[in-house]
Structures are given as C-alpha cells and as structure tokens.
Design a protein around this motif. Structure first.
Motif, PDB file in Angstrom:
ATOM      1  N   TYR A 151     -10.878  -2.822  10.578  1.00  0.00           N
ATOM      2  CA  TYR A 151     -10.434  -2.329   9.267  1.00  0.00           C
ATOM      3  C   TYR A 151     -10.551  -3.437   8.228  1.00  0.00           C
ATOM      4  O   TYR A 151     -10.723  -4.618   8.560  1.00  0.00           O
ATOM      5  CB  TYR A 151      -9.007  -1.778   9.320  1.00  0.00           C
TER       6      TYR A 151
ATOM      7  N   GLU B 170      -5.307  -1.084  -0.428  1.00  0.00           N
ATOM      8  CA  GLU B 170      -5.427   0.031   0.492  1.00  0.00           C
ATOM      9  C   GLU B 170      -6.331  -0.394   1.635  1.00  0.00           C
ATOM     10  O   GLU B 170      -7.024  -1.421   1.546  1.00  0.00           O
ATOM     11  CB  GLU B 170      -5.988   1.277  -0.218  1.00  0.00           C
ATOM     12  N   HIS B 171      -6.319   0.373   2.702  1.00  0.00           N
ATOM     13  CA  HIS B 171      -7.104  -0.006   3.879  1.00  0.00           C
ATOM     14  C   HIS B 171      -8.316   0.910   4.029  1.00  0.00           C
ATOM     15  O   HIS B 171      -8.266   2.102   3.753  1.00  0.00           O
ATOM     16  CB  HIS B 171      -6.244   0.045   5.133  1.00  0.00           C
TER      17      HIS B 171
ATOM     18  N   THR C 123      -9.007  -4.703   4.161  1.00  0.00           N
ATOM     19  CA  THR C 123      -8.023  -4.543   3.090  1.00  0.00           C
ATOM     20  C   THR C 123      -8.743  -4.723   1.764  1.00  0.00           C
ATOM     21  O   THR C 123      -9.348  -5.769   1.521  1.00  0.00           O
ATOM     22  CB  THR C 123      -6.895  -5.575   3.217  1.00  0.00           C
TER      23      THR C 123
ATOM     24  N   LYS D 238       4.301   2.395   2.066  1.00  0.00           N
ATOM     25  CA  LYS D 238       4.879   1.282   2.822  1.00  0.00           C
ATOM     26  C   LYS D 238       5.890   0.466   2.010  1.00  0.00           C
ATOM     27  O   LYS D 238       6.256  -0.637   2.397  1.00  0.00           O
ATOM     28  CB  LYS D 238       3.771   0.372   3.354  1.00  0.00           C
TER      29      LYS D 238
ATOM     30  N   SER E 231      -8.633  -7.329  11.281  1.00  0.00           N
ATOM     31  CA  SER E 231      -9.052  -7.068   9.905  1.00  0.00           C
ATOM     32  C   SER E 231     -10.271  -7.914   9.587  1.00  0.00           C
ATOM     33  O   SER E 231     -10.417  -9.038  10.090  1.00  0.00           O
ATOM     34  CB  SER E 231      -7.918  -7.418   8.936  1.00  0.00           C
TER      35      SER E 231
ATOM     36  N   GLU F 238       0.820  -1.199   0.000  1.00  0.00           N
ATOM     37  CA  GLU F 238       0.000   0.000   0.000  1.00  0.00           C
ATOM     38  C   GLU F 238       0.860   1.258   0.000  1.00  0.00           C
ATOM     39  O   GLU F 238       2.034   1.230   0.370  1.00  0.00           O
ATOM     40  CB  GLU F 238      -0.980   0.012   1.181  1.00  0.00           C
TER      41      GLU F 238
ATOM     42  N   GLU G 236      -0.762  -2.309  10.439  1.00  0.00           N
ATOM     43  CA  GLU G 236      -2.004  -1.600  10.119  1.00  0.00           C
ATOM     44  C   GLU G 236      -2.992  -1.699  11.278  1.00  0.00           C
ATOM     45  O   GLU G 236      -3.655  -0.723  11.625  1.00  0.00           O
ATOM     46  CB  GLU G 236      -2.630  -2.153   8.841  1.00  0.00           C
TER      47      GLU G 236
ATOM     48  N   SER H  51      -1.945   0.797  13.738  1.00  0.00           N
ATOM     49  CA  SER H  51      -2.332   2.153  13.367  1.00  0.00           C
ATOM     50  C   SER H  51      -3.788   2.439  13.746  1.00  0.00           C
ATOM     51  O   SER H  51      -4.108   3.496  14.300  1.00  0.00           O
ATOM     52  CB  SER H  51      -2.127   2.348  11.858  1.00  0.00           C
TER      53      SER H  51
END
Length: 216
Positions: free
Chosen positions: A185, A65-66, A187, A43, A161, A40, A93, A96
């Motif tokens: 989140y 992308e997330h 992906t 990164k 995720s 992504e 991720e 984050s």
C-alpha cells in the motif's frame, strides 16, 4: 481565555510532532478552542471524542489517504505458498491490507509479529492473534528481538508501505533473517479538499498531525 492541559509535543507551535509527549498548557482567547484533526477519513474518532470531553470543537480535515501498492496482488499467493516463519505487520493500515490478502488466500495459518498494540488490535478484529509484539513500537526493535524458530526457515514476509523505511528489514537482516518485502500500500495526499473546510482548519488554535506524510 480558555486554557487546556494536554499531553503534546516537547516544542510548542501550531503544529505538534513528538515521539516523547509531555504535559503542555495551551491557552487561547476563544471560549471554545478549536483543533483541526488530519488523520485519514474515519480514523479521527478517538481523538475527537477525547477532545470533546474538554469542550473543544474539532474540525476534521483528512490530509492523507491510502492507495494500493505495486505488490498488493502478490500477497494472497505468498500467504498460500507459505515457507516463512513470520509475517511482520507494522501499522493498523498494514493490518487492514494484510487481512484483505489473508482472506483472499482463504485464511491460512500464519504466525504474525506486530510492532504495536494498535496493530494487534486491528488484526484481532479479524480473528488473527499476534504471536509476538515488540517491546517498543519501533521496527528496529522488533527486528532485533524477533525470535528464531527451531527448525524454521528464518524467513520473514514483510507487507509494507511504499514509503516505509528499511529500519525493520535492516534489523531483521542483521539478526540473521531473510526478508521478503512487498509494498502492498501507499500513503498519498488527498486530492480534493473543500475550500471552506481548509480555511476553517487554517484558523484553528491547534492543528494535529498523525504522521510525517500528513505534514508533507
């Protein structure tokens, strides 16, 4: 002919995937080989820097992308309420997203367990020190090793995720923990790719992938 000795996957092809890298010798006709990097946006820096030292040209083509997961808004409230012994964080991720929720919850005291060193480093940037790091970067290993706390609740909060497997929660459950998983989140594939950039990537000598999602 230009040859590069590098640590890559056990099987040689234009796309490499591996959990047990080994040293490979990759040769191409061009004086300056080209590698497409597909993590992504933002990164790919470490890989690009390492490859540039070998006079390798990189084409950055983010393929994933997330996006926010359906349970993301629950995280700050759960952190404020407490009642769990551990928060399990399994990727940079996820770290984050966790940091964002932790700050929204006004930075409560939490005990965090991480799967790998990279995740711990991502948390450390925000001043959060991991209390436990798995001996191997696998969810099922962390689940089997995570210590129970004397007088604790045996409850683990797992911000995950949407696409994460159930390996971690299954191993935690088998070890006697109660798991509160929230999907914070997701992906997803990028929606817009510049045609010229895509064509350059297709013509690269090597294409690298950092996750199964990028391959898909």
């Amino acid at each position: 002919m230009h040859c590069l000795q590098t640590r890559q996957a056990p099987r040689v092809s234009r796309a490499f995937t591996s959990s047990k890298p080994r040293v490979l010798r990759v040769c191409c006709a061009a004086d300056q080989p080209t590698v497409a990097v597909t993590r992504e946006q933002g990164k790919n820096g470490k890989l690009v820097k390492a490859l540039s030292k070998h006079d390798i040209r990189c084409i950055e083509l983010p393929l994933i992308e997330h996006a926010a997961g359906p349970d993301r808004d629950q995280l700050p409230g759960l952190l404020q309420a407490g009642g769990f012994d551990w928060v399990a964080v399994t990727s940079p991720e996820a770290a984050s997203v966790f940091i964002e929720g932790w700050k929204a919850a006004r930075s409560p005291q939490v005990r965090v367990a991480v799967v790998g060193g990279g995740t711990g480093e991502a948390l450390a940037v925000a001043g959060i020190e991991a209390s436990y790091t798995a001996s191997k970067a696998l969810g099922k290993v962390m689940g089997s090793e995570l210590p129970h706390l004397e007088g604790g609740t045996d409850t683990v909060l797992y911000p995950a995720s949407v696409k994460a497997s159930t390996d971690l929660q299954d191993s935690l459950t088998a070890a006697g923990f109660r798991v509160k998983r929230i999907n914070t989140y997701n992906t997803v594939g990028v929606t817009n790719v510049e045609e010229q950039l895509l064509q350059q990537a297709k013509e690269a000598d090597i294409i690298t992938f950092g996750s199964p999602s990028a391959v898909k």
